[in-house]
Structure formats: C-alpha cells, structure tokens
Design a protein around this motif. Structure first.
Motif, PDB file in Angstrom:
ATOM      1  N   ASP A 205      -7.351 -21.208  -1.040  1.00  0.00           N
ATOM      2  CA  ASP A 205      -6.818 -21.843  -2.252  1.00  0.00           C
ATOM      3  C   ASP A 205      -6.428 -20.801  -3.301  1.00  0.00           C
ATOM      4  O   ASP A 205      -6.754 -20.928  -4.486  1.00  0.00           O
ATOM      5  N   ALA A 206      -5.735 -19.772  -2.864  1.00  0.00           N
ATOM      6  CA  ALA A 206      -5.308 -18.704  -3.771  1.00  0.00           C
ATOM      7  C   ALA A 206      -4.177 -17.930  -3.122  1.00  0.00           C
ATOM      8  O   ALA A 206      -3.892 -18.072  -1.929  1.00  0.00           O
ATOM      9  N   ALA A 207      -3.519 -17.103  -3.939  1.00  0.00           N
ATOM     10  CA  ALA A 207      -2.426 -16.257  -3.461  1.00  0.00           C
ATOM     11  C   ALA A 207      -2.758 -14.802  -3.750  1.00  0.00           C
ATOM     12  O   ALA A 207      -3.538 -14.492  -4.657  1.00  0.00           O
ATOM     13  N   ILE A 208      -2.158 -13.909  -2.978  1.00  0.00           N
ATOM     14  CA  ILE A 208      -2.428 -12.488  -3.132  1.00  0.00           C
ATOM     15  C   ILE A 208      -1.117 -11.711  -3.003  1.00  0.00           C
ATOM     16  O   ILE A 208      -0.250 -12.059  -2.200  1.00  0.00           O
ATOM     17  N   ALA A 209      -0.965 -10.683  -3.821  1.00  0.00           N
ATOM     18  CA  ALA A 209       0.224  -9.840  -3.777  1.00  0.00           C
ATOM     19  C   ALA A 209      -0.163  -8.412  -4.111  1.00  0.00           C
ATOM     20  O   ALA A 209      -1.083  -8.176  -4.904  1.00  0.00           O
ATOM     21  N   THR A 210       0.536  -7.465  -3.525  1.00  0.00           N
ATOM     22  CA  THR A 210       0.261  -6.047  -3.739  1.00  0.00           C
ATOM     23  C   THR A 210       1.529  -5.312  -4.140  1.00  0.00           C
ATOM     24  O   THR A 210       2.601  -5.531  -3.568  1.00  0.00           O
ATOM     25  N   SER A 211       1.398  -4.446  -5.123  1.00  0.00           N
ATOM     26  CA  SER A 211       2.466  -3.529  -5.505  1.00  0.00           C
ATOM     27  C   SER A 211       1.960  -2.122  -5.258  1.00  0.00           C
ATOM     28  O   SER A 211       0.813  -1.810  -5.573  1.00  0.00           O
ATOM     29  N   GLY A 212       2.804  -1.267  -4.669  1.00  0.00           N
ATOM     30  CA  GLY A 212       2.348   0.079  -4.362  1.00  0.00           C
ATOM     31  C   GLY A 212       3.482   1.086  -4.345  1.00  0.00           C
ATOM     32  O   GLY A 212       4.661   0.742  -4.439  1.00  0.00           O
ATOM     33  N   ASP A 213       3.118   2.350  -4.197  1.00  0.00           N
ATOM     34  CA  ASP A 213       4.111   3.431  -4.197  1.00  0.00           C
ATOM     35  C   ASP A 213       4.317   4.031  -2.819  1.00  0.00           C
ATOM     36  O   ASP A 213       4.947   5.080  -2.679  1.00  0.00           O
ATOM     37  N   TYR A 214       3.815   3.365  -1.768  1.00  0.00           N
ATOM     38  CA  TYR A 214       3.747   3.981  -0.455  1.00  0.00           C
ATOM     39  C   TYR A 214       4.700   3.389   0.572  1.00  0.00           C
ATOM     40  O   TYR A 214       4.834   3.911   1.669  1.00  0.00           O
ATOM     41  N   ALA A 243      -1.763   1.691  -5.571  1.00  0.00           N
ATOM     42  CA  ALA A 243      -1.537   0.280  -5.262  1.00  0.00           C
ATOM     43  C   ALA A 243      -2.354  -0.590  -6.201  1.00  0.00           C
ATOM     44  O   ALA A 243      -3.425  -0.189  -6.666  1.00  0.00           O
ATOM     45  N   VAL A 244      -1.824  -1.768  -6.461  1.00  0.00           N
ATOM     46  CA  VAL A 244      -2.542  -2.786  -7.226  1.00  0.00           C
ATOM     47  C   VAL A 244      -2.393  -4.107  -6.485  1.00  0.00           C
ATOM     48  O   VAL A 244      -1.280  -4.519  -6.147  1.00  0.00           O
ATOM     49  N   THR A 245      -3.507  -4.757  -6.216  1.00  0.00           N
ATOM     50  CA  THR A 245      -3.519  -6.066  -5.572  1.00  0.00           C
ATOM     51  C   THR A 245      -4.054  -7.096  -6.561  1.00  0.00           C
ATOM     52  O   THR A 245      -5.076  -6.857  -7.220  1.00  0.00           O
ATOM     53  N   VAL A 246      -3.366  -8.211  -6.677  1.00  0.00           N
ATOM     54  CA  VAL A 246      -3.757  -9.277  -7.604  1.00  0.00           C
ATOM     55  C   VAL A 246      -3.929 -10.580  -6.838  1.00  0.00           C
ATOM     56  O   VAL A 246      -3.118 -10.912  -5.967  1.00  0.00           O
ATOM     57  N   VAL A 247      -4.986 -11.299  -7.157  1.00  0.00           N
ATOM     58  CA  VAL A 247      -5.220 -12.642  -6.621  1.00  0.00           C
ATOM     59  C   VAL A 247      -5.032 -13.631  -7.757  1.00  0.00           C
ATOM     60  O   VAL A 247      -5.606 -13.464  -8.836  1.00  0.00           O
ATOM     61  N   ALA A 248      -4.210 -14.658  -7.523  1.00  0.00           N
ATOM     62  CA  ALA A 248      -3.915 -15.624  -8.573  1.00  0.00           C
ATOM     63  C   ALA A 248      -3.659 -16.994  -7.945  1.00  0.00           C
ATOM     64  O   ALA A 248      -3.651 -17.141  -6.717  1.00  0.00           O
ATOM     65  N   ALA A 249      -3.437 -17.982  -8.787  1.00  0.00           N
ATOM     66  CA  ALA A 249      -3.211 -19.335  -8.294  1.00  0.00           C
ATOM     67  C   ALA A 249      -1.870 -19.453  -7.576  1.00  0.00           C
ATOM     68  O   ALA A 249      -1.746 -20.172  -6.582  1.00  0.00           O
ATOM     69  N   SER A 250      -0.837 -18.764  -8.082  1.00  0.00           N
ATOM     70  CA  SER A 250       0.477 -18.792  -7.440  1.00  0.00           C
ATOM     71  C   SER A 250       0.858 -17.393  -7.011  1.00  0.00           C
ATOM     72  O   SER A 250       0.484 -16.404  -7.650  1.00  0.00           O
ATOM     73  N   CYS A 251       1.631 -17.301  -5.931  1.00  0.00           N
ATOM     74  CA  CYS A 251       2.042 -15.988  -5.444  1.00  0.00           C
ATOM     75  C   CYS A 251       3.097 -15.390  -6.359  1.00  0.00           C
ATOM     76  O   CYS A 251       3.188 -14.171  -6.486  1.00  0.00           O
ATOM     77  N   MET A 252       3.894 -16.230  -7.006  1.00  0.00           N
ATOM     78  CA  MET A 252       4.890 -15.732  -7.953  1.00  0.00           C
ATOM     79  C   MET A 252       4.217 -14.937  -9.065  1.00  0.00           C
ATOM     80  O   MET A 252       4.659 -13.826  -9.402  1.00  0.00           O
ATOM     81  N   LEU A 253       3.142 -15.467  -9.626  1.00  0.00           N
ATOM     82  CA  LEU A 253       2.446 -14.770 -10.705  1.00  0.00           C
ATOM     83  C   LEU A 253       1.667 -13.570 -10.179  1.00  0.00           C
ATOM     84  O   LEU A 253       1.601 -12.532 -10.841  1.00  0.00           O
ATOM     85  N   ALA A 254       1.074 -13.694  -8.991  1.00  0.00           N
ATOM     86  CA  ALA A 254       0.373 -12.550  -8.403  1.00  0.00           C
ATOM     87  C   ALA A 254       1.350 -11.396  -8.176  1.00  0.00           C
ATOM     88  O   ALA A 254       1.031 -10.235  -8.448  1.00  0.00           O
ATOM     89  N   ASP A 255       2.543 -11.716  -7.707  1.00  0.00           N
ATOM     90  CA  ASP A 255       3.575 -10.718  -7.440  1.00  0.00           C
ATOM     91  C   ASP A 255       3.981 -10.002  -8.729  1.00  0.00           C
ATOM     92  O   ASP A 255       4.010  -8.763  -8.803  1.00  0.00           O
ATOM     93  N   ALA A 256       4.293 -10.783  -9.756  1.00  0.00           N
ATOM     94  CA  ALA A 256       4.744 -10.194 -11.018  1.00  0.00           C
ATOM     95  C   ALA A 256       3.651  -9.368 -11.681  1.00  0.00           C
ATOM     96  O   ALA A 256       3.901  -8.271 -12.191  1.00  0.00           O
ATOM     97  N   TRP A 257       2.432  -9.886 -11.685  1.00  0.00           N
ATOM     98  CA  TRP A 257       1.348  -9.165 -12.354  1.00  0.00           C
ATOM     99  C   TRP A 257       0.917  -7.917 -11.578  1.00  0.00           C
ATOM    100  O   TRP A 257       0.483  -6.930 -12.181  1.00  0.00           O
ATOM    101  N   ALA A 258       1.049  -7.923 -10.261  1.00  0.00           N
ATOM    102  CA  ALA A 258       0.748  -6.702  -9.500  1.00  0.00           C
ATOM    103  C   ALA A 258       1.696  -5.582  -9.934  1.00  0.00           C
ATOM    104  O   ALA A 258       1.277  -4.430 -10.112  1.00  0.00           O
ATOM    105  N   THR A 259       2.963  -5.935 -10.138  1.00  0.00           N
ATOM    106  CA  THR A 259       3.934  -4.948 -10.614  1.00  0.00           C
ATOM    107  C   THR A 259       3.614  -4.505 -12.035  1.00  0.00           C
ATOM    108  O   THR A 259       3.628  -3.310 -12.358  1.00  0.00           O
TER     109      THR A 259
END
Length: 307
Positions: A205-214, A243-259
């Motif tokens: 019941d959550a989404a996950i997204a990662t932003s990284g330099d690799y 890298a930064v990984t964020v877990v949030a309710a929506s993947c859209m927000l996890a994606d943006a906030w990881a960046t």
C-alpha cells in the motif's frame, strides 16, 4: 519512456488477462504520448512550442502532472523544477544529438532563465496551461511515477487489489501476496556501470521511487556529470549524494521528491525529509564506500556504512 513496465498481480479466476494487458499498455502509452520530450507531437512538446501568454488546452492527465510539479517545486524551494529542458538538451541527455566535450563545456548556459513555478500557469478546472516567459519543460522527474500510478489505477478498475506495478525502478504496491508476505523490492547499489543489489525493501500500500547519479551520466575530461539538473545553479548536480529513495502514497510524488531531495543535497535533503515527515533513504559517496541515512516517518534512523 525508453524502458519497460511490469505488472504482477493476483486476481479472481476467469479474469481476461489479455484485456488487462491491453489496458495496461494503453495506460502507459497515453502517458508517453502526452508527456514525452522525445516525441515531437506529444502534448508537452506542443505546449513547449506554443507562443508565450497563450492558454493551451492540455489533456487532464498532463494538467494533473503539471500542477503537482508546481506544488513540489514550491514546497522544495525550487529544488524540483520542470523548466530544465534547455539544460537537459545542452548536456546531451535530451532527444537531440548534442554531445558534451571538453571544448564545448564552457559554452553551456550556466543558469536556468526562469523557474516553472514562477512562469507557468495551470488551470485545472479548464485543463489549460500558459507560459508567461520562455520555458522548455521536461517532465522526466515526475511523469514516470505518474505512469506507475496509472498502471495501478488500471488494475484497480478491474477490481484487482493485490499487485506490484512498475516502470523501470519506480514501483507501487497494494495489498500482500496470498501467503501474507509483502512485496519485495530490490534497491540497487549506486555503482556506475555495474548492476548490483544493495538491499531489499518490503512494500505494501505504498509507492517507491529512486533518483541517482549512476544510471545516466556523461564523462568529460575524467569528470562524471549526472543527468539530474540543479535548477538553482543551472548545471548537473554536484554533491555527495549517490541516490535518494522515497516511499510515498503515490509514485508521482515519490518520483518528484526523490529528485528534489537529491538536488537539495546530503545536508538539506535529509533535513527537509525530516521536516515533512517523509520516508526516505539517502546514500552518500564517501571515497570507495557508501553511507546510508534512513529516515522513517520523519525520524532519523541509525546511519550505516557499506562498501
């Protein structure tokens, strides 16, 4: 989107999986057609090419993503901003054929002219957008996450409530497996040119997204420049975060906030995550080792050093 999408789910017997597959394909294709910078006829590129001050009708989905991007930009003090299309192209990460060399390095503009949060107006009621200045919008830091949310919505339209969907490394899960286990999502070690698992996170019941330099970078005169742009400096990121990984309710927000947290850096990023009560994992480069900073519910956890 230049990558693959996946959908793993448990459903009642007799469900038409061919129909599900077609709906999933249509969902991601619609997002790609609306928000891609690589398609000349995408709705985003139509907005990019539109005259300044003109209201432009855009699809509801694109309007949703533009509105969310502006909110995250404001909440992150501009660390996340979608008006970086010119920079992305100049550094060779866009659809053009630009290649950065040591000779051309000094010709790249050093600053973003305008932030989207200051020069883009969005009207969600009429599904319209207007540029108040010269903007080249790029949704690479949020559209993929929205695409994952659309995959989830598609499955839920079929009454499916146990699933794991993803586009590349952005994932969203609902429910648990029939044996009661959560969905296991691998976190990649941020080594350039090598695919290796750093750890596993259980998701429900959550989404996950990662932003990284690799994953995407250019090497110029022995210096690696990551694909993520800093809207403030107008140049690729230059900090110790790998890298930064964020877990949030929506993947859209996890994606943006990881960046956004990646851009904020190794000090301000964790502080902002704590301030907002977020769940995040920050991986810092320290020589040939990594240091992990884990934040759960806005609370700093023990820091871990890994090789």
């Amino acid at each position: 989107m230049g990558t693959r999408y996946t959908a793993l789910f448990y459903a009642d017997p007799g469900i038409d999986t061919d129909d599900v597959g077609q709906r999933l394909a249509h969902a991601v294709s619609r997002v790609d057609q609306q928000m891609s910078t690589w398609k000349d006829d995408s709705d985003l590129n139509r907005l990019n090419a539109a005259p300044e001050q003109d209201w432009v009708s855009v699809p509801k989905e694109l309007c949703t993503v533009l509105s969310a991007a502006l909110r995250v930009s404001q909440q992150s003090d501009g660390a996340f901003d979608i008006a970086v299309g010119d920079l992305v192209n100049a550094w060779g990460f866009g659809p053009g054929e630009q290649t950065v060399t040591e000779q051309t390095l000094g010709t790249i503009p050093s600053r973003v002219r305008l932030l989207a949060s200051a020069a883009l107006m969005v009207d969600p009621q009429r599904n319209q957008a207007r540029k108040r200045g010269p903007l080249n919008l790029d949704l690479s830091g949020i559209a993929k996450g929205f695409g994952v949310d659309e995959l989830a919505r598609c499955l839920e339209d079929f009454g499916i409530t146990r699933y794991l969907v993803g586009i590349d490394g952005e994932m969203r899960a609902r429910g648990v497996k029939p044996d009661g286990q959560c969905w296991a999502v691998a976190l990649e070690k941020p080594n350039r040119g090598v695919r290796e698992v750093m750890g596993v996170m259980e998701l429900s019941d959550a989404a996950i997204a990662t932003s990284g330099d690799y994953r995407h970078w250019v090497d110029v005169a022995g210096q690696a420049y990551a694909h993520t742009m800093n809207p403030v400096t107008g140049a690729p990121l230059c900090n110790r975060l790998a890298a930064v990984t964020v877990v949030a309710a929506s993947c859209m927000l996890a994606d943006a906030w990881a960046t956004a947290l990646m851009v904020l850096g190794e000090t301000e990023g964790p502080r902002r995550a704590q301030e907002r009560g977020m769940d995040g994992l920050f991986v810092l480069r320290e020589g040939d080792q990594f240091r992990e900073i884990s934040i759960v519910g806005g609370q700093m956890q023990a820091q871990i050093e890994t090789r």
